[in-house]
Write an enzyme that holds these catalytic residues in place. Structure first.
Site, PDB file in Angstrom:
ATOM      1  N   CYS A  35       0.822  -1.213   0.000  1.00 33.29           N
ATOM      2  CA  CYS A  35       0.000   0.000   0.000  1.00 33.29           C
ATOM      3  C   CYS A  35       0.859   1.268   0.000  1.00 33.29           C
ATOM      4  CB  CYS A  35      -0.906  -0.041   1.234  1.00 33.29           C
ATOM      5  SG  CYS A  35      -1.783   1.493   1.578  1.00 33.29           S
TER       6      CYS A  35
ATOM      7  N   CYS B 235      -0.078   3.844   2.717  1.00 38.44           N
ATOM      8  CA  CYS B 235       0.378   3.374   4.037  1.00 38.44           C
ATOM      9  C   CYS B 235       1.808   3.833   4.298  1.00 38.44           C
ATOM     10  CB  CYS B 235       0.300   1.851   4.133  1.00 38.44           C
ATOM     11  SG  CYS B 235      -1.373   1.206   3.986  1.00 38.44           S
TER      12      CYS B 235
END
Length: 124
Positions: A48, A51
């Site tokens: 991600c 993230c």
């Protein structure tokens, strides 16, 4: 042992391992008991991009709050049960808990100013 039996056995072992992993992660988050401390859980995935953008913000909060707040990273790809318990549908998702109950929930990258204000509110 037939191929189907072997596949079933493998699936059962994988499910068991995933359940143990989720139980271990939840136990680590809770410290083996109900937490009275403020906890910020960062649900993320290695793949991600957003993230990775959230990481330095969390690191900044760790420096500011030290041991007043417990910070935990939870990989949704290896902690399915815990992600399901908190109904995580997108990453990054941050869950701020106080006294074992959800105080705030953030989906997407959350800025430092918002996190700092809410962490201070949770500590009161």
């Amino acid at each position: 042992m037939s191929t189907c039996q072997r596949e079933d056995a493998i699936k059962m072992r994988q499910k068991s391992a995933l359940k143990r992993n989720a139980n271990h992660a939840e136990s680590a988050i809770r410290g083996g008991k109900e937490m009275s401390k403020v906890v910020l859980m960062d649900f993320f995935a290695e793949w991600c991009g957003p993230c990775k953008m959230q990481d330095p913000i969390i690191d900044e909060m760790k420096k500011k709050f030290g041991d007043k707040v417990e910070f935990r990273k939870v990989d949704v790809d290896t902690n399915y049960d815990l992600a399901a318990k908190y109904t995580i549908h997108a990453v990054p998702t941050l869950i701020l808990e106080k006294d074992g109950a959800v105080f705030k929930r953030y989906v997407g990258v959350t800025n430092a100013k918002t996190l700092e204000a809410d962490l201070n509110a949770a500590l009161k």
